[in-house]
Design a protein around this motif. Structure first.
Motif, PDB file in Angstrom:
ATOM      1  N   VAL A   1       0.830  -1.195   0.000  1.00  0.00           N
ATOM      2  CA  VAL A   1       0.000   0.000   0.000  1.00  0.00           C
ATOM      3  C   VAL A   1       0.873   1.257   0.000  1.00  0.00           C
ATOM      4  CG1 VAL A   1      -1.616   1.380   1.366  1.00  0.00           C
ATOM      5  CG2 VAL A   1      -1.999  -1.068   1.092  1.00  0.00           C
ATOM      6  N   LYS A   2       1.880   1.292   0.852  1.00  0.00           N
ATOM      7  CA  LYS A   2       2.746   2.471   0.933  1.00  0.00           C
ATOM      8  C   LYS A   2       3.505   2.694  -0.373  1.00  0.00           C
ATOM      9  CE  LYS A   2       3.380   2.031   5.929  1.00  0.00           C
ATOM     10  NZ  LYS A   2       4.316   1.753   7.038  1.00  0.00           N
ATOM     11  N   ALA A   3       3.912   1.606  -1.019  1.00  0.00           N
ATOM     12  CA  ALA A   3       4.667   1.731  -2.265  1.00  0.00           C
ATOM     13  C   ALA A   3       3.811   2.264  -3.405  1.00  0.00           C
ATOM     14  CB  ALA A   3       5.265   0.374  -2.645  1.00  0.00           C
ATOM     15  N   GLN A   4       2.509   1.957  -3.382  1.00  0.00           N
ATOM     16  CA  GLN A   4       1.617   2.329  -4.483  1.00  0.00           C
ATOM     17  C   GLN A   4       0.717   3.517  -4.167  1.00  0.00           C
ATOM     18  OE1 GLN A   4       1.389   0.965  -7.561  1.00  0.00           O
ATOM     19  NE2 GLN A   4       3.099  -0.413  -7.157  1.00  0.00           N
ATOM     20  N   TYR A   5       0.780   4.040  -2.959  1.00  0.00           N
ATOM     21  CA  TYR A   5      -0.240   4.960  -2.481  1.00  0.00           C
ATOM     22  C   TYR A   5      -0.445   6.169  -3.396  1.00  0.00           C
ATOM     23  CZ  TYR A   5      -3.160   7.512   0.817  1.00  0.00           C
ATOM     24  OH  TYR A   5      -4.211   8.172   1.404  1.00  0.00           O
TER      25      TYR A   5
ATOM     26  N   VAL B   1     -17.480  -7.237  -0.136  1.00  0.00           N
ATOM     27  CA  VAL B   1     -18.691  -6.419  -0.090  1.00  0.00           C
ATOM     28  C   VAL B   1     -18.701  -5.559   1.177  1.00  0.00           C
ATOM     29  CG1 VAL B   1     -21.210  -6.452   0.040  1.00  0.00           C
ATOM     30  CG2 VAL B   1     -20.015  -8.058  -1.463  1.00  0.00           C
ATOM     31  N   GLU B   2     -18.364  -6.178   2.302  1.00  0.00           N
ATOM     32  CA  GLU B   2     -18.330  -5.435   3.568  1.00  0.00           C
ATOM     33  C   GLU B   2     -17.241  -4.367   3.548  1.00  0.00           C
ATOM     34  OE1 GLU B   2     -19.784  -9.068   6.530  1.00  0.00           O
ATOM     35  OE2 GLU B   2     -17.657  -8.816   6.009  1.00  0.00           O
ATOM     36  N   LEU B   3     -16.093  -4.704   2.962  1.00  0.00           N
ATOM     37  CA  LEU B   3     -14.995  -3.739   2.878  1.00  0.00           C
ATOM     38  C   LEU B   3     -15.403  -2.524   2.042  1.00  0.00           C
ATOM     39  CD1 LEU B   3     -12.071  -3.368   3.811  1.00  0.00           C
ATOM     40  CD2 LEU B   3     -11.314  -4.445   1.694  1.00  0.00           C
ATOM     41  N   ALA B   4     -16.093  -2.779   0.940  1.00  0.00           N
ATOM     42  CA  ALA B   4     -16.576  -1.683   0.102  1.00  0.00           C
ATOM     43  C   ALA B   4     -17.547  -0.799   0.872  1.00  0.00           C
ATOM     44  CB  ALA B   4     -17.238  -2.245  -1.150  1.00  0.00           C
ATOM     45  N   ARG B   5     -18.389  -1.422   1.685  1.00  0.00           N
ATOM     46  CA  ARG B   5     -19.395  -0.661   2.427  1.00  0.00           C
ATOM     47  C   ARG B   5     -18.743   0.234   3.491  1.00  0.00           C
ATOM     48  NH1 ARG B   5     -22.123  -4.549   4.175  1.00  0.00           N
ATOM     49  NH2 ARG B   5     -21.400  -4.614   6.326  1.00  0.00           N
ATOM     50  N   VAL B   6     -17.818  -0.311   4.279  1.00  0.00           N
ATOM     51  CA  VAL B   6     -17.214   0.493   5.350  1.00  0.00           C
ATOM     52  C   VAL B   6     -16.320   1.591   4.784  1.00  0.00           C
ATOM     53  CG1 VAL B   6     -17.308  -1.379   7.028  1.00  0.00           C
ATOM     54  CG2 VAL B   6     -15.241  -1.089   5.640  1.00  0.00           C
ATOM     55  N   CYS B   7     -15.771   1.372   3.581  1.00  0.00           N
ATOM     56  CA  CYS B   7     -14.920   2.388   2.952  1.00  0.00           C
ATOM     57  C   CYS B   7     -15.726   3.359   2.097  1.00  0.00           C
ATOM     58  CB  CYS B   7     -13.848   1.724   2.083  1.00  0.00           C
ATOM     59  SG  CYS B   7     -12.662   0.724   2.996  1.00  0.00           S
ATOM     60  N   GLN B   8     -17.016   3.057   1.924  1.00  0.00           N
ATOM     61  CA  GLN B   8     -17.925   3.892   1.133  1.00  0.00           C
ATOM     62  C   GLN B   8     -17.434   4.028  -0.315  1.00  0.00           C
ATOM     63  OE1 GLN B   8     -18.291   7.554   3.415  1.00  0.00           O
ATOM     64  NE2 GLN B   8     -19.903   6.662   4.693  1.00  0.00           N
TER      65      GLN B   8
ATOM     66  N   GLU C   1      -9.653   4.643  -4.303  1.00  0.00           N
ATOM     67  CA  GLU C   1      -8.766   3.559  -3.863  1.00  0.00           C
ATOM     68  C   GLU C   1      -8.008   3.952  -2.603  1.00  0.00           C
ATOM     69  OE1 GLU C   1      -7.912   1.650  -8.314  1.00  0.00           O
ATOM     70  OE2 GLU C   1      -6.506   3.080  -7.413  1.00  0.00           O
ATOM     71  N   GLN C   2      -7.685   5.237  -2.458  1.00  0.00           N
ATOM     72  CA  GLN C   2      -6.995   5.695  -1.256  1.00  0.00           C
ATOM     73  C   GLN C   2      -7.869   5.556  -0.018  1.00  0.00           C
ATOM     74  OE1 GLN C   2      -5.512   9.657  -2.003  1.00  0.00           O
ATOM     75  NE2 GLN C   2      -3.759   8.921  -3.185  1.00  0.00           N
ATOM     76  N   LYS C   3      -9.194   5.615  -0.187  1.00  0.00           N
ATOM     77  CA  LYS C   3     -10.087   5.363   0.943  1.00  0.00           C
ATOM     78  C   LYS C   3      -9.906   3.943   1.468  1.00  0.00           C
ATOM     79  CE  LYS C   3     -13.860   8.548  -0.288  1.00  0.00           C
ATOM     80  NZ  LYS C   3     -15.304   8.643  -0.589  1.00  0.00           N
ATOM     81  N   VAL C   4      -9.777   2.995   0.540  1.00  0.00           N
ATOM     82  CA  VAL C   4      -9.545   1.607   0.939  1.00  0.00           C
ATOM     83  C   VAL C   4      -8.173   1.476   1.593  1.00  0.00           C
ATOM     84  CG1 VAL C   4      -9.539  -0.794   0.176  1.00  0.00           C
ATOM     85  CG2 VAL C   4     -10.959   0.882  -1.026  1.00  0.00           C
ATOM     86  N   ALA C   5      -7.182   2.129   0.988  1.00  0.00           N
ATOM     87  CA  ALA C   5      -5.815   2.075   1.531  1.00  0.00           C
ATOM     88  C   ALA C   5      -5.769   2.635   2.946  1.00  0.00           C
ATOM     89  CB  ALA C   5      -4.867   2.846   0.614  1.00  0.00           C
ATOM     90  N   ASP C   6      -6.437   3.773   3.173  1.00  0.00           N
ATOM     91  CA  ASP C   6      -6.443   4.389   4.502  1.00  0.00           C
ATOM     92  C   ASP C   6      -7.079   3.467   5.531  1.00  0.00           C
ATOM     93  OD1 ASP C   6      -5.271   6.630   3.437  1.00  0.00           O
ATOM     94  OD2 ASP C   6      -7.147   7.730   3.204  1.00  0.00           O
ATOM     95  N   PHE C   7      -8.172   2.816   5.125  1.00  0.00           N
ATOM     96  CA  PHE C   7      -8.853   1.907   6.057  1.00  0.00           C
ATOM     97  C   PHE C   7      -7.948   0.735   6.419  1.00  0.00           C
ATOM     98  CE2 PHE C   7     -11.450  -1.798   7.010  1.00  0.00           C
ATOM     99  CZ  PHE C   7     -12.285  -1.302   8.004  1.00  0.00           C
ATOM    100  N   ILE C   8      -7.273   0.172   5.431  1.00  0.00           N
ATOM    101  CA  ILE C   8      -6.408  -0.986   5.675  1.00  0.00           C
ATOM    102  C   ILE C   8      -5.229  -0.602   6.569  1.00  0.00           C
ATOM    103  CG2 ILE C   8      -4.767  -2.548   4.544  1.00  0.00           C
ATOM    104  CD1 ILE C   8      -6.789  -2.850   2.298  1.00  0.00           C
ATOM    105  N   LEU C   9      -4.610   0.533   6.292  1.00  0.00           N
ATOM    106  CA  LEU C   9      -3.483   0.961   7.123  1.00  0.00           C
ATOM    107  C   LEU C   9      -3.917   1.213   8.557  1.00  0.00           C
ATOM    108  CD1 LEU C   9      -1.642   3.411   4.688  1.00  0.00           C
ATOM    109  CD2 LEU C   9      -0.868   1.145   5.425  1.00  0.00           C
TER     110      LEU C   9
END
Length: 284
Positions: A8-12, A39-46, A19-27
């Motif tokens: 994630v850090k290498a590609q951010y 599906v759940e990941l998409a929902r929490v990351c909006q 996509e950065q919303k997903v990255a921020d959530f994962i980090l």
């Protein structure tokens, strides 16, 4: 095999805003993000499910199931991922805590090059005024940084002040000044507007934060990344306090005569007001 946070850090910077919303959530949820399905990941990351799919493919995974497979493989190989893996390994809480704290300390020290450190110390030395910003969990760290810098030099402020808005604090700042923002995770939304504003006005900005503020780093003059990882549910700020310690000490040694005089003057006032039980300070 690179772990997902490294990918994630290498590609951010190349990621889209969604996509950065997903990255921020994962980090921000490295220990538990894999409990979600796509599906759940998409929902929490909006974001859309298609965005989640593109995100993981951009990181080099076939799909989200591939991420979970790698997570299981890392567990089987003995890589410590969460508190539970360490418990299974039989380590005590204190041993796990010590190991994680050491890893945090080494992480920020490896990224702080001598050249970067010299630039930051020079900025804290030469700035006409310094304003330290910190909200929520970042506020105690900002308060400590301001207190340490104020021992060495004048013109160091802290914001926000109780009951006050921020705009009044920023109105008189210019290119000769320095803003230091402590921006650890679970930041207020104000940072998204504040940092571009400071950059637009040409005000030098030092940001001290964890990796979740990566997308804001493009607005900072200098960025010091400091991990908060811990073996429990609560973040650890000991690495941040260590960073503040070395920064304040380096500043003191850059202006030792001035710093000695200021500390002596402060100590004299302490004594006159009988504010503290004083002990001698050795600046040799």
């Amino acid at each position: 095999m690179k772990q997902i946070d490294q990918r994630v850090k290498a590609q951010y910077q190349a990621l889209t805003q969604q996509e950065q919303k997903v990255a921020d959530f994962i980090l921000d949820h490295l220990d538990d993000f894999a409990i979600y399905n796509s599906v759940e990941l998409a929902r929490v990351c909006q974001v859309s499910k298609a965005t989640v799919s593109r995100f993981f493919k951009r990181l080099g995974y076939k799909d989200f199931r591939d991420v979970r497979l790698q997570s299981r493989q890392l567990r089987q190989s003995g890589v410590p991922l969460t508190d539970m893996e360490a418990i299974v390994a039989g380590n005590t809480l204190l041993e796990r805590h010590y190991q994680r704290e050491t890893e945090n300390l080494l992480a920020w020290m490896r990224k702080l090059t001598p050249e970067l450190f010299e630039q930051i110390v020079g900025a804290t030395l030469n700035a006409r005024r310094i304003l330290v910003l910190g909200y929520r969990n970042s506020y105690p760290v900002a308060l400590h940084l301001r207190q340490q810098l104020q021992q060495v030099r004048g013109g160091v402020g802290l914001a926000p002040q109780p009951g006050q808005s921020l705009s009044e604090e920023l109105a008189e700042l210019g290119k000769e000044d320095l803003v230091i923002t402590i921006a650890f995770r679970r930041r207020i939304k104000l940072h998204d507007k504040l940092m571009p504003l400071l950059k637009k006005r040409g005000i030098p900005l030092l940001m001290i934060s964890d990796a979740t503020a990566m997308k804001l780093s493009e607005h900072a003059t200098w960025w010091l990344e400091c991990p908060l990882d811990s073996v429990s549910a609560f973040d650890s700020y000991s690495a941040a306090m260590s960073m503040i310690n070395v920064l304040a000490n380096a500043l003191l040694h850059q202006c030792l005569e001035q710093g000695r005089a200021r500390i002596s003057q402060i100590s004299d006032i302490y004594e006159e007001l009988d504010e503290l039980s004083l002990t001698s300070i050795n600046l040799e």
